[in-house]
Design a protein around this motif. Structure first.
Motif, PDB file in Angstrom:
ATOM      1  N   THR A 133       6.910  -0.305   2.822  1.00  0.00           N
ATOM      2  CA  THR A 133       5.883  -0.061   1.251  1.00  0.00           C
ATOM      3  C   THR A 133       5.451  -2.361   1.533  1.00  0.00           C
ATOM      4  O   THR A 133       6.580  -2.919   1.386  1.00  0.00           O
ATOM      5  CB  THR A 133       6.969  -0.028  -0.169  1.00  0.00           C
ATOM      6  OG1 THR A 133       7.426   1.434   0.149  1.00  0.00           O
ATOM      7  CG2 THR A 133       5.963  -0.476  -1.565  1.00  0.00           C
TER       8      THR A 133
ATOM      9  N   ASP B 225      -5.942   1.905   0.021  1.00  0.00           N
ATOM     10  CA  ASP B 225      -4.664   2.120  -0.526  1.00  0.00           C
ATOM     11  C   ASP B 225      -4.242   3.162   1.505  1.00  0.00           C
ATOM     12  O   ASP B 225      -4.820   4.032   1.207  1.00  0.00           O
ATOM     13  CB  ASP B 225      -4.205   2.863  -1.343  1.00  0.00           C
ATOM     14  CG  ASP B 225      -4.232   2.200  -2.874  1.00  0.00           C
ATOM     15  OD1 ASP B 225      -3.829   0.427  -1.917  1.00  0.00           O
ATOM     16  OD2 ASP B 225      -4.027   2.335  -3.499  1.00  0.00           O
TER      17      ASP B 225
ATOM     18  N   LYS C 146      10.523   3.674   6.582  1.00  0.00           N
ATOM     19  CA  LYS C 146       9.321   3.688   5.753  1.00  0.00           C
ATOM     20  C   LYS C 146       8.876   2.046   4.558  1.00  0.00           C
ATOM     21  O   LYS C 146      10.389   1.468   4.672  1.00  0.00           O
ATOM     22  CB  LYS C 146      10.233   4.252   3.891  1.00  0.00           C
ATOM     23  CG  LYS C 146       9.181   4.158   2.807  1.00  0.00           C
ATOM     24  CD  LYS C 146       8.097   5.422   3.115  1.00  0.00           C
ATOM     25  CE  LYS C 146       7.153   4.779   1.512  1.00  0.00           C
ATOM     26  NZ  LYS C 146       7.785   5.841   0.542  1.00  0.00           N
TER      27      LYS C 146
ATOM     28  N   ALA D  41      -1.627   5.678   2.529  1.00  0.00           N
ATOM     29  CA  ALA D  41      -0.209   6.635   2.698  1.00  0.00           C
ATOM     30  C   ALA D  41      -0.028   6.913   3.943  1.00  0.00           C
ATOM     31  O   ALA D  41      -0.640   8.051   4.235  1.00  0.00           O
ATOM     32  CB  ALA D  41      -0.121   7.426   1.164  1.00  0.00           C
TER      33      ALA D  41
ATOM     34  N   ALA E 147       3.231   3.479   2.320  1.00  0.00           N
ATOM     35  CA  ALA E 147       2.449   3.262   1.353  1.00  0.00           C
ATOM     36  C   ALA E 147       2.367   1.731   1.507  1.00  0.00           C
ATOM     37  O   ALA E 147       3.172   0.440   0.766  1.00  0.00           O
ATOM     38  CB  ALA E 147       2.785   3.498  -0.258  1.00  0.00           C
TER      39      ALA E 147
END
Length: 650
Positions: free
Chosen positions: A320, A395, A318, A397, A374
């Motif tokens: 970010t 953005d 993951k 995601a 993200a």
């Protein structure tokens, strides 16, 4: 003096007797003694399942086959270490002085079975056994006491490693080679490691300062270089034995796909066609699998991004991140062939979507499953291959093979777009979006996305759509949704309504308009419109029909009208537009154009007939009254009057 000579003679005799005893002592007995000492110092049982040999001077050496070292009592019955052959060399001179200095420790085909328990303690933590105690001595947080010996050289050949962190998926490596040099107990270790996570060798050259303290759980300086086919990585910083680290990471590769394959990237996942890439970042890694990257620079081919990122490692990492960049080219992320559709249309090549239809080549977005993310992007421009963005805030995601790209806003087609686009590859591929836009140049938007550039002007509107399929052709043929748009001054190319409706040269083959408004729905790859309104100088045009987004064809009817000064219609000539986008047929519909005139002539004739009959019949016939009924009524009345006179009435 005599006393000194006697003492020396006694010592010599003692040494001779000791050597003699060792010479007659079988290798197995020596192995048992060694095993007993190892168990006393480490708390682990050593067994020898094969031949044991030894040497005496200058190196006290033991060479044993099929050796096993027991595991921690909490780690299961499997041995922590087994080896087909184990060789240990000890400096005999240092041993006489009471110091154990291992000059060689070599293992052939060893198998290491490593694990951790809930408190982080590793089964490799060794410690001396107290009287009456069995098993490994406890050690907090993976720490271990200083080794009772120093090891100058450690060599593992063809090792297999299984590492099972508590509560996590085990990691297994095979065909590992290790050469470790540790000349000073309190000094730096140099290690050369060869891993083969995907078959091809990966070389690691590492330096660990104050290695004895490092083994005891303290933080030490660490430097490591990783080299493999098409890849180089370098780390300089500090770390401890649990794996926690902080420092500076740099790396480069000339082939991303090859690099990921060599490092054991996910099988069966198609990687983006990126060649050269670079990374530089301050790095902090914690033992719970979290990676913090600061002062981050990423380069992929000509693309350069700066910012910060946090990564949670696992089966699916993951990410970010907050990144910024200049002009980016992401066209390599799209399947080959589809990114060039608009360009091919302009060039008239065989992949021209207008002449040959949309590409039916299967698109593979399986790489969306490789990670979750993200990411906030602030960029000066993006080229996706089919669409080019200007300065934009985006953005992205990505979750379980579903990507959502939000425009906050984005500059595109000389205007701005807000909303989001979705690519979902969870159960087959689908694409969708919900967008609002303003100041969009239609010739760019329609040309770059659908290969249709005949409509020019700045548009304001909204669009909502959904398409399903594994190729561009399937998606375009399945489109559904709705939208509306308003366009200020603009023009159509390919036909000239003014020349059609008026005498003169017109606009040179184009229709120039003052305003255009329309709403539409999409179903089954067709755009349906019923309320197109186009205003020109002294003209008004209404339109309705179908635009085939999947079939790339048109079946549309324009009805332009010449307006009188009071706004009433003086003349209408419908124009039918049919056929493919590449070569539509544009024809006036004269039959429909003449219908109003024929109706007018018929009405004038009916009015004159009604007036004449009214005179002849001497009765008023109303416009809404049927003429045949009026004649019949008149005849009936006249017959009745004649009959009454015949009968003598008034």
């Amino acid at each position: 003096m005599k006393l000194i000579i006697r003492v020396v003679i006694a010592l010599v005799v003692a040494v001779v007797l000791l050597l003699g005893a060792l010479l007659v002592l079988p290798g197995e007995k020596l192995a048992q003694l060694a095993a007993s000492q190892i168990e006393k110092q480490t708390g682990r049982t050593v067994t020898f399942g094969g031949r044991v040999g030894y040497t005496l001077w200058p190196t006290l050496g033991v060479k044993a086959d099929r050796v096993a070292l027991s595991n921690a009592d909490w780690a299961g019955p499997e041995p922590m270490l087994t080896a087909e052959r184990l060789t240990i060399g000890i400096a005999a001179a240092d041993l006489i002085g009471g110091k154990v200095r291992v000059t060689e420790l070599s293992a052939v085909l060893p198998q290491l079975n490593l694990s951790t328990r809930a408190d982080g303690t590793g089964n490799w933590v060794l410690g001396p056994v107290d009287e009456g105690q069995t098993g490994a001595a406890p050690a907090a947080e993976g720490r271990m006491e200083s080794l009772p010996v120093s090891i100058e050289a450690l060599n593992l050949t063809g090792a297999s490693l299984r590492y099972a962190p508590h509560g996590e998926t085990p990691i297994e490596l095979t065909q590992v080679d290790l050469a470790l040099q540790w000349p000073e107990p309190n000094g730096t270790v140099l290690a050369d490691i060869t891993l083969r996570p995907a078959g091809a060798p990966v070389q690691i050259a590492a330096e660990i300062g104050t290695f004895e303290a490092f083994l005891a759980g303290q933080v030490a300086s660490v430097g490591a270089s990783v080299t493999a086919d098409e890849i180089e990585l370098r780390f300089d910083g500090r770390a401890n034995i649990t794996g926690a680290a902080t420092g500076r990471l740099t790396g480069k590769s000339s082939d991303l796909a090859r690099s990921l394959a060599v490092l054991g990237g996910a099988e069966g996942v198609e990687t983006p066609a990126v060649k050269t890439w670079l990374i530089a970042s301050d790095l902090t890694y914690t033992t719970d699998g979290r990676l913090a990257l600061r002062d981050l620079t990423l380069e992929a081919d000509a693309n350069r991004l700066r910012g910060a990122a946090d990564v949670v490692l696992g089966d699916v990492p993951k990410v970010t991140a907050r990144l910024s960049g200049d002009q980016l080219d992401f066209s390599a992320l799209l399947p080959a062939g589809d990114a060039d559709l608009p360009a091919a249309a302009a060039a008239g090549t065989g992949t021209d979507p207008v002449s040959d239809g949309w590409s039916r080549e299967r698109m593979d977005f399986g790489w969306l499953a490789a990670l979750n993310a993200a990411i906030a992007l602030d960029v000066q421009g993006v080229d996706t291959g089919s669409v080019k963005l200007g300065p934009s805030k985006l953005d992205l995601a990505l979750d379980n093979s579903r990507a959502v790209l939000k425009f906050l806003p984005a500059s595109v087609f000389d205007g701005q777009v807000q909303g989001q686009l979705v690519v979902n590859n969870r159960n087959g591929l689908s694409v969708g979006g919900k967008l609002s836009f303003q100041d969009i140049r239609l010739e760019q938007a329609l040309g770059q996305t659908m290969g249709y550039d005949r409509l020019n002007g700045e548009a304001l509107g909204e669009l909502e759509y959904l398409g399903v399929g594994n190729s561009v052709a399937e998606i375009m043929s399945s489109l559904s949704g709705k939208g509306w748009l308003e366009v200020g001054k603009g023009f159509f190319t390919g036909f000239d309504l003014e020349q059609l409706m008026r005498s003169g040269s017109g606009n040179g083959g184009s229709t120039v308009f003052d305003q255009l408004t329309a709403s539409y729905t999409m179903e089954g790859g067709n755009l349906l419109n019923r309320d197109l309104l186009l205003t020109l100088r002294g003209l008004r045009a209404e339109g309705e029909g179908r635009i085939g987004l999947g079939a790339q064809d048109l079946d549309y009817l324009f009805t332009p009208s010449i307006q009188r000064g009071d706004g009433s219609t003086r003349l209408s000539i419908p124009v039918a537009i049919t056929g493919p986008w590449s070569d539509p047929k544009i024809r006036p519909d004269l039959k429909r154009a003449l219908e109003p005139e024929i109706d007018a002539v018929e009405q004038q004739a009916k009015d004159r007939l009604r007036e004449k009959l009214s005179e002849e019949l001497d009765t008023e016939i109303a416009p809404e009254q049927d003429i045949n009924e009026a004649i019949r009524d008149r005849i009936e009345k006249e017959a009745k009057d004649q009959l009454l006179r015949l009968l003598g009435g008034d």
